[in-house]
Write a protein that holds these residues in place. Structure first.
Motif, mmCIF file in Angstrom:
data_model
loop_
_atom_site.group_PDB
_atom_site.id
_atom_site.type_symbol
_atom_site.label_atom_id
_atom_site.label_comp_id
_atom_site.label_asym_id
_atom_site.label_seq_id
_atom_site.Cartn_x
_atom_site.Cartn_y
_atom_site.Cartn_z
ATOM 1 N N SER A 153 -6.548 0.037 6.206
ATOM 2 C CA SER A 153 -5.840 -0.505 7.373
ATOM 3 C C SER A 153 -4.365 -0.142 7.398
ATOM 4 C CB SER A 153 -5.975 -2.040 7.395
ATOM 5 O OG SER A 153 -5.295 -2.617 6.287
ATOM 6 N N ALA A 154 -3.853 0.454 6.315
ATOM 7 C CA ALA A 154 -2.405 0.673 6.204
ATOM 8 C C ALA A 154 -1.953 1.986 6.825
ATOM 9 C CB ALA A 154 -1.976 0.625 4.746
ATOM 10 N N GLN A 211 -7.653 2.236 -1.381
ATOM 11 C CA GLN A 211 -8.800 1.549 -0.792
ATOM 12 C C GLN A 211 -8.440 0.808 0.495
ATOM 13 O OE1 GLN A 211 -11.786 2.109 -2.178
ATOM 14 N NE2 GLN A 211 -10.685 3.333 -3.717
ATOM 15 N N ASP A 212 -7.146 0.677 0.763
ATOM 16 C CA ASP A 212 -6.688 -0.044 1.945
ATOM 17 C C ASP A 212 -6.744 0.888 3.154
ATOM 18 O OD1 ASP A 212 -5.480 -1.525 3.901
ATOM 19 O OD2 ASP A 212 -3.590 -1.846 2.825
ATOM 20 N N THR A 271 -5.776 1.038 -6.201
ATOM 21 C CA THR A 271 -5.977 -0.111 -5.314
ATOM 22 C C THR A 271 -5.513 0.213 -3.897
ATOM 23 O OG1 THR A 271 -5.713 -1.683 -7.143
ATOM 24 C CG2 THR A 271 -5.360 -2.521 -4.904
ATOM 25 N N THR A 303 0.830 -1.202 0.000
ATOM 26 C CA THR A 303 0.000 0.000 0.000
ATOM 27 C C THR A 303 0.863 1.250 0.000
ATOM 28 O OG1 THR A 303 -1.800 -1.135 1.135
ATOM 29 C CG2 THR A 303 -1.777 1.259 1.266
#
Length: 219
Positions: free
Chosen positions: A56-57, A53-54, A50, A27
């Protein structure tokens, strides 16, 4: 500050906390300079789309907005790009260079070479300026510990080693290097240029000094 000083249209495309070189986190790696250079040169932001959209990073909140702006820029109309990375590579113990692979993107210089090649090939008209790293210092609470003149990372490199390597790599491509390290910020006057308790991010006075220096170098 640079836009105000010059009247030029300036896009601040800095993504805080990122590196020039590859990162272990996919990420965060999507926003390393070498990845952004590929995206710009090939108009392919799929990795960044992409990555954003993460949730959690721990990407910073403004990344999504900055990415959206970056994707709208027509680089065929861009005159100048400044590249300024290295402090995070230094603290992250990124290897400076790989003599056996000049474009090894896991190294700082290799990632810079790769980035320059990508952009110069796609947009040969763009004037690129590579900026050196800026003076910084370390604190224990509010007590001064050491500064970038003496502090070594896990590879026994000092930040000044990164400054010198950045200049050498820019010279390989006949690209101007802007020295932002030796511009007058020192251990003695650091309190004027940095907010209290922060040895990394300059305050208004520090940012203005750097912006004025870059303006002088470019214009």
């Amino acid at each position: 500050a640079l836009e105000k000083n010059t009247g030029a249209k300036v896009y601040n495309m800095g993504f805080g906390g990122t590196d020039m070189a590859a990162r272990s986190s996919a990420t965060w790696d999507a926003f390393s300079m070498y990845r952004l250079a590929y995206a710009i040169a090939n108009n392919d932001f799929s990795l960044q789309d992409t990555a954003i959209q993460d949730t959690s990073a721990g990407l910073l909140s403004y990344f999504e907005k900055s990415l959206a702006i970056l994707k709208t820029i027509d680089f065929s109309d861009v005159d100048i790009i400044t590249i300024a990375f290295g402090t995070n590579d230094f603290t992250g113990n990124i290897v400076l260079d790989n003599a056996n692979n000049p474009v090894d993107t896991s190294t700082f210089c290799g990632a810079l070479r790769y980035s320059l090649q990508q952009i110069l090939t796609a947009f040969p008209h763009i004037r690129i300026y590579v900026c050196g790293q800026t003076y910084r210092f370390w604190l224990n609470g509010t007590t001064f510990v050491d500064d970038s003149d003496t502090h070594e990372n896990g590879n026994n490199n000092k930040l000044t080693d990164f400054v010198q390597a950045t200049e050498r790599t820019a010279n390989e491509y006949h690209i101007p290097f802007i020295d932002n390290y030796y511009i007058g910020i020192t251990k003695g006057n650091r309190g004027y240029y940095f907010p209290e308790g922060d040895g990394t991010h300059q305050n208004y006075h520090g940012a203005k000094l750097i912006a004025d220096h870059i303006k002088h170098e470019i214009f």
